[in-house]
Enzyme design. Structure first.
Site, PDB file in Angstrom:
ATOM      1  N   PRO A 106      56.459  91.409  35.774  1.00 42.56           N
ATOM      2  CA  PRO A 106      57.756  91.499  36.461  1.00 42.56           C
ATOM      3  C   PRO A 106      58.518  90.179  36.439  1.00 42.56           C
ATOM      4  O   PRO A 106      59.703  90.141  36.758  1.00 42.56           O
ATOM      5  CB  PRO A 106      57.372  91.906  37.896  1.00 42.56           C
ATOM      6  CG  PRO A 106      55.941  91.547  38.046  1.00 42.56           C
ATOM      7  CD  PRO A 106      55.325  91.585  36.681  1.00 42.56           C
ATOM      8  N   GLU A 126      46.765  91.739  41.277  1.00 42.15           N
ATOM      9  CA  GLU A 126      47.769  90.745  41.656  1.00 42.15           C
ATOM     10  C   GLU A 126      48.418  90.100  40.436  1.00 42.15           C
ATOM     11  O   GLU A 126      49.297  89.252  40.557  1.00 42.15           O
ATOM     12  CB  GLU A 126      47.156  89.668  42.542  1.00 42.15           C
ATOM     13  CG  GLU A 126      46.930  90.108  43.972  1.00 42.15           C
ATOM     14  CD  GLU A 126      48.209  90.654  44.619  1.00 42.15           C
ATOM     15  OE1 GLU A 126      49.249  89.975  44.578  1.00 42.15           O
ATOM     16  OE2 GLU A 126      48.152  91.773  45.157  1.00 42.15           O
ATOM     17  N   ARG A 173      62.780 103.322  18.907  1.00 42.91           N
ATOM     18  CA  ARG A 173      64.093 103.901  18.576  1.00 42.91           C
ATOM     19  C   ARG A 173      64.826 103.078  17.529  1.00 42.91           C
ATOM     20  O   ARG A 173      65.700 103.576  16.843  1.00 42.91           O
ATOM     21  CB  ARG A 173      64.965 104.001  19.832  1.00 42.91           C
ATOM     22  CG  ARG A 173      64.385 104.911  20.898  1.00 42.91           C
ATOM     23  CD  ARG A 173      65.267 104.992  22.118  1.00 42.91           C
ATOM     24  NE  ARG A 173      66.411 105.833  21.898  1.00 42.91           N
ATOM     25  CZ  ARG A 173      67.657 105.416  21.790  1.00 42.91           C
ATOM     26  NH1 ARG A 173      67.921 104.121  21.883  1.00 42.91           N
ATOM     27  NH2 ARG A 173      68.641 106.245  21.591  1.00 42.91           N
ATOM     28  N   ASP A 210      74.627 104.497  21.740  1.00 39.70           N
ATOM     29  CA  ASP A 210      74.148 104.754  23.097  1.00 39.70           C
ATOM     30  C   ASP A 210      74.669 103.731  24.103  1.00 39.70           C
ATOM     31  O   ASP A 210      75.271 102.723  23.729  1.00 39.70           O
ATOM     32  CB  ASP A 210      72.612 104.738  23.107  1.00 39.70           C
ATOM     33  CG  ASP A 210      72.049 106.039  22.562  1.00 39.70           C
ATOM     34  OD1 ASP A 210      72.610 107.101  22.873  1.00 39.70           O
ATOM     35  OD2 ASP A 210      71.056 105.982  21.817  1.00 39.70           O
TER      36      ASP A 210
HETATM   37  N1  SAM Z   1      51.764  89.720  41.878  1.00 43.64           N
HETATM   38  C1  SAM Z   1      52.649  89.939  40.759  1.00 43.64           C
HETATM   39  C2  SAM Z   1      54.020  89.361  41.095  1.00 43.64           C
HETATM   40  O1  SAM Z   1      54.413  89.366  42.270  1.00 43.64           O
HETATM   41  O2  SAM Z   1      54.720  88.914  40.168  1.00 43.64           O
HETATM   42  C3  SAM Z   1      52.797  91.418  40.465  1.00 43.64           C
HETATM   43  C4  SAM Z   1      51.571  92.013  39.840  1.00 43.64           C
HETATM   44  S1  SAM Z   1      51.760  93.721  39.449  1.00 43.64           S
HETATM   45  C5  SAM Z   1      51.231  94.472  40.945  1.00 43.64           C
HETATM   46  C6  SAM Z   1      50.441  94.052  38.340  1.00 43.64           C
HETATM   47  C7  SAM Z   1      50.826  94.113  36.882  1.00 43.64           C
HETATM   48  O3  SAM Z   1      51.751  95.165  36.680  1.00 43.64           O
HETATM   49  C8  SAM Z   1      51.497  92.895  36.294  1.00 43.64           C
HETATM   50  O4  SAM Z   1      50.562  91.917  35.911  1.00 43.64           O
HETATM   51  C9  SAM Z   1      52.256  93.468  35.122  1.00 43.64           C
HETATM   52  O5  SAM Z   1      51.419  93.573  33.967  1.00 43.64           O
HETATM   53  C10 SAM Z   1      52.605  94.874  35.593  1.00 43.64           C
HETATM   54  N2  SAM Z   1      54.002  95.006  36.073  1.00 43.64           N
HETATM   55  C11 SAM Z   1      54.393  95.307  37.323  1.00 43.64           C
HETATM   56  N3  SAM Z   1      55.720  95.385  37.424  1.00 43.64           N
HETATM   57  C12 SAM Z   1      56.213  95.155  36.187  1.00 43.64           C
HETATM   58  C13 SAM Z   1      57.523  95.085  35.630  1.00 43.64           C
HETATM   59  N4  SAM Z   1      58.612  95.275  36.372  1.00 43.64           N
HETATM   60  N5  SAM Z   1      57.653  94.831  34.311  1.00 43.64           N
HETATM   61  C14 SAM Z   1      56.571  94.605  33.534  1.00 43.64           C
HETATM   62  N6  SAM Z   1      55.293  94.639  34.006  1.00 43.64           N
HETATM   63  C15 SAM Z   1      55.120  94.910  35.310  1.00 43.64           C
END
Ligand code: SAM
Length: 237
Positions: free
Chosen positions: A88, A115, A153, A168
């Site tokens: 994220p 996490e 795509r 698109d």
């Molecule tokens: N503790 C992290 C933070 O606050 O940045 C979030 C960890 S998340 C619960 C667990 C995993 O989900 C991440 O390591 C990532 O691989 C994936 N993930 C969650 N949200 C994502 C997003 N918006 N885009 C890409 N990967 C995501």
């Protein structure tokens, strides 16, 4: 294009890749997706892939060793590949980035859980750190599937009409104009008359105006994000 996925939950991938356009792209050999259980790259009797964070705090963090071992093993077997950490905190996925990735021959997608992933993966292994949006999911598997779909795509031959992805939403900094199909009147709501006129110049003008108006209303932030005369299309030069 070859895509390898490293995940603790390979089962999540069965289904989404087996239907419609992605299934056809795989059958045609335009896209190869192989999902690998990260645990096989973990060492020791228990093949541990996560540990509590240094410094305290709740939850578990994914260890770097199995991820490095997995990426290195895939690169040894299938040649150099760009490693993508789904996170994220990464660069936001958009059409320009999807198109950029579609030019790669080999991608290795790393799905985090819990996490998140030990920072050394982002710092010393991943070529890209990519987010699919400003929200947090429970794992990187759905983001990996979203990325595969968005990138596929743009692979030549995947969509029947090669111009389709360039018409698109988000291309030329606009949302697409509204679309209608039969019936001509549905529950008293008619299709806009201009679309039935057969006048292609007028239809094109109407679509352009509708696209501009709805972009102004819904997504003023993307207005005018033009990418030049070819708008990102591949050129021969
Ligand atoms: N503790 C992290 C933070 O606050 O940045 C979030 C960890 S998340 C619960 C667990 C995993 O989900 C991440 O390591 C990532 O691989 C994936 N993930 C969650 N949200 C994502 C997003 N918006 N885009 C890409 N990967 C995501």
């Amino acid at each position: 294009m070859r895509v390898d996925v490293l995940t603790l939950f390979p089962g999540i991938f069965s289904g989404p890749l087996d239907h419609s356009i992605l299934a056809k792209a795989r059958e045609a050999g335009l896209l190869t997706v192989t999902v690998h259980d990260l645990r096989q790259f973990a060492e020791g009797k228990h093949r541990v892939t996560d540990e509590p964070p240094y410094g305290g705090g709740g939850g578990m963090v994914m260890k770097p060793e199995p991820i490095f071992a997995g990426v290195e093993s895939l690169r040894e077997r299938f040649g150099p590949g760009k490693a993508v950490l789904l996170s994220p905190q990464g660069e936001l996925l958009n059409p320009a980035l999807a198109r950029r990735l579609s030019k790669e021959e080999h991608l290795i997608l790393i799905c985090g859980r819990y996490e998140g992933v030990d920072q050394r993966v982002a710092d010393f292994l991943a070529d890209f750190e990519i987010s699919i949006g400003d929200y947090v999911l429970t794992g990187g598997e759905l983001p990996a599937l979203v990325l595969i779909d968005a990138v596929a795509r743009f692979l030549p031959g995947v969509l029947g009409d090669p111009e389709a992805p360039y018409r698109d939403s988000f291309e030329e900094g606009l949302l697409e104009a509204p679309q209608y199909t039969r019936p001509r009147v549905f529950r008293g709501h008619p299709v806009p008359e201009v679309l039935l006129s057969g006048n292609h110049a007028e239809i094109e003008k109407w679509r352009r105006e509708e696209a501009q108006q709805r972009t102004r209303l819904r997504r003023p932030d993307i207005l005018g994000r033009d990418r030049g005369p070819t708008n990102g299309r591949p050129t021969n030069s």
